[in-house]
Write an enzyme that holds these catalytic residues in place. Structure first.
Site, PDB file in Angstrom:
ATOM      1  N   GLU A  10       0.824  -1.199   0.000  1.00 42.85           N
ATOM      2  CA  GLU A  10       0.000   0.000   0.000  1.00 42.85           C
ATOM      3  C   GLU A  10       0.864   1.255   0.000  1.00 42.85           C
ATOM      4  OE1 GLU A  10      -2.073   3.334   2.010  1.00 42.85           O
ATOM      5  OE2 GLU A  10      -0.532   2.068   2.915  1.00 42.85           O
ATOM      6  N   HIS A 309      -4.381  -2.005   3.439  1.00 43.38           N
ATOM      7  CA  HIS A 309      -3.881  -1.673   4.771  1.00 43.38           C
ATOM      8  C   HIS A 309      -3.621  -2.941   5.578  1.00 43.38           C
ATOM      9  CE1 HIS A 309      -5.042   2.824   5.587  1.00 43.38           C
ATOM     10  NE2 HIS A 309      -3.997   2.684   4.799  1.00 43.38           N
TER      11      HIS A 309
END
Length: 340
Positions: A10, A309
């Site tokens: 990410e 995440h």
């Protein structure tokens, strides 16, 4: 010293926050390079620097590279002191993201601590203070981490000024978690709130939310309320009480955004989570894994969406040798996570 590539996965601020927490808990220094390298504004921005500052203060750490725009940082913790701390983000930057960094650290301090943070309580791309108080905190208590969260004032973009206080009680080793099915939904509660805006907006949000959640086989109770804040703002926050835990979802108002759209965003998140039959919502899955890495024994849970995440957090934990893990499920889809 452990070196972490901040552009992995990410590639955002979550990686840094997780690394700061693990470095302090495990007393292992790290160096992160290529921080937010692919972002429009690469490097450390003010909200990331506040997380660094908070972690530095609560651990008496030595830090190099902690300036705006820095793409590299070195963090060497000394000791977790505990005590009373105040942090002012100075903007509408997310209070929740600062707390995500320091709460796990202070749970392993030698004494109780208190934290006061001012900034944004309900801002895009982060869990709200309501979520932390009503979903995260009780979920953390189930595995042995005791925190109490007080929302003194709300803060919206761009004015900020929200204030949240947290009492952190020292934890022993957290207990493993086993939650692979959601089970029966007992009820949905929540609030449609406005600050410095007409009550009619809150009522429209509330009415549409209740209409959309009628298909659920449980009571739905959404209250209309006003909250104290310096600037204008609105939101819908919904909390699911499930047989095996809690889940929470939020949608934010914005200039020109109809109240009915805000309601639909919040309600649709609830309906998608319920349809998945997963135990944990995406925010809780993302946040709880760090604590589960500190457990003795295996944890396993299902989540209604495997997020970037979540995968990034797990990867950082593996770099610190905090745990091993397995993920069964595709990005953006329901999945199961096992932590060893």
């Amino acid at each position: 010293m452990l070196t972490i590539d901040g552009s992995h996965g990410e590639g955002g601020g979550q990686m840094l926050r997780t690394a700061l927490s693990l470095s302090a808990i495990l007393n292992r220094p790290f160096r992160m390079v290529n921080i937010r390298a692919a972002r429009k504004k690469p490097g450390l921005q003010p909200q990331h620097l506040m997380a660094v500052k908070a972690a530095r203060i609560v651990t008496d750490a030595e830090v190099s590279g902690g300036t705006t725009g820095s793409m590299e940082i070195t963090f060497t913790p000394r000791a977790i002191g505990g005590g009373s701390f105040r942090f002012d983000i100075g903007t509408a930057g997310s209070i929740s993201l600062v707390l995500q960094t320091v709460i796990p650290i202070l749970l392993f301090a030698g004494r109780e601590s208190s934290i006061t943070v001012t900034g944004g309580t309900n801002v895009p791309f982060s869990p709200s203070a309501d979520y932390l108080a009503e979903v995260f905190a009780p979920s953390l208590r189930k595995i042995g981490g005791n925190i109490r969260i007080y929302r003194d004032r709300y803060g919206f973009y761009p004015r900020g000024g929200g204030k949240v206080r947290v009492d952190v009680v020292r934890a022993e080793k957290p207990s493993p978690l086993e939650a692979t099915e959601r089970g029966m939904i007992r009820r949905v509660t929540g609030r449609s709130a406005v600050a410095n805006l007409p009550d009619s907006i809150a009522e429209r949000q509330r009415k549409r939310t209740v209409e959309l959640l009628k298909p659920l086989p449980c009571p739905v109770e959404v209250e209309r309320t006003r909250v104290d804040a310096y600037g204008p703002g609105s939101f819908v926050f919904l909390r699911l009480e499930e047989e095996h835990g809690l889940a929470g979802f939020q949608a934010l108002g914005a200039p020109g955004k109809p109240a009915e759209v805000v309601a639909a965003e919040a309600a649709n998140q609830v309906l998608e989570h319920v349809a998945s039959n997963a135990a944990l919502d995406p925010h809780l899955a993302d946040q709880i894994v760090l604590y589960l890495a500190m457990c003795h024994g295996r944890s396993i849970f299902s989540t209604s969406a495997v997020t970037r995440h979540l995968l990034t957090n797990l990867w950082v934990m593996e770099q610190f040798e905090a745990c091993r893990y397995a993920v069964d499920g595709d990005l953006g889809k329901p999945g199961t996570v096992t932590i060893y």
